[in-house]
Design a protein around this motif. Structure first.
Motif, mmCIF file in Angstrom:
data_model
loop_
_atom_site.group_PDB
_atom_site.id
_atom_site.type_symbol
_atom_site.label_atom_id
_atom_site.label_comp_id
_atom_site.label_asym_id
_atom_site.label_seq_id
_atom_site.Cartn_x
_atom_site.Cartn_y
_atom_site.Cartn_z
ATOM 1 N N UNK A 4 3.711 -0.106 -6.306
ATOM 2 C CA UNK A 4 3.152 -1.095 -7.230
ATOM 3 C C UNK A 4 2.641 -2.314 -6.458
ATOM 4 N N UNK A 5 3.374 -2.675 -5.450
ATOM 5 C CA UNK A 5 2.967 -3.821 -4.633
ATOM 6 C C UNK A 5 1.624 -3.557 -3.956
ATOM 7 N N UNK A 6 1.466 -2.328 -3.449
ATOM 8 C CA UNK A 6 0.236 -1.986 -2.750
ATOM 9 C C UNK A 6 -0.981 -2.039 -3.663
ATOM 10 N N UNK A 19 -4.155 -2.762 0.342
ATOM 11 C CA UNK A 19 -3.721 -1.385 0.119
ATOM 12 C C UNK A 19 -3.463 -0.683 1.450
ATOM 13 N N UNK A 20 -4.358 -0.868 2.381
ATOM 14 C CA UNK A 20 -4.203 -0.214 3.675
ATOM 15 C C UNK A 20 -3.031 -0.778 4.467
#
Ligand SMILES: [Zn+2]
Ligand SMILES: [Zn+2]
Length: 56
Positions: A4-6, A19-20
């Motif tokens: 969820x954090x990403x 995201x990466x």
């Protein structure tokens, strides 16, 4: 699945770079060992497309 954090970068962050960074293993698993990630390389030096920056 990305965490969820990403998937929820804070305001001002680049969605792709976030995201990466936070889902690195998954996002980079298609790369060969020591191959640079083209997506990350294209954003190097702060060149993030405006539409990828999270707006408040
Ligand atoms: Zn970026
Ligand atoms: Zn990457």
């Amino acid at each position: 699945m990305p965490s969820k954090k990403a998937l929820n970068p804070p305001e001002g962050e680049c969605r792709q770079c976030w995201l990466h960074a936070y889902d690195s293993r998954e996002q980079h698993k298609h790369l060969k060992p020591r191959q640079d990630c083209p997506a990350c390389v294209s954003h190097m030096g702060g060149r993030h497309p405006e539409h990828m920056i999270v707006k408040g």
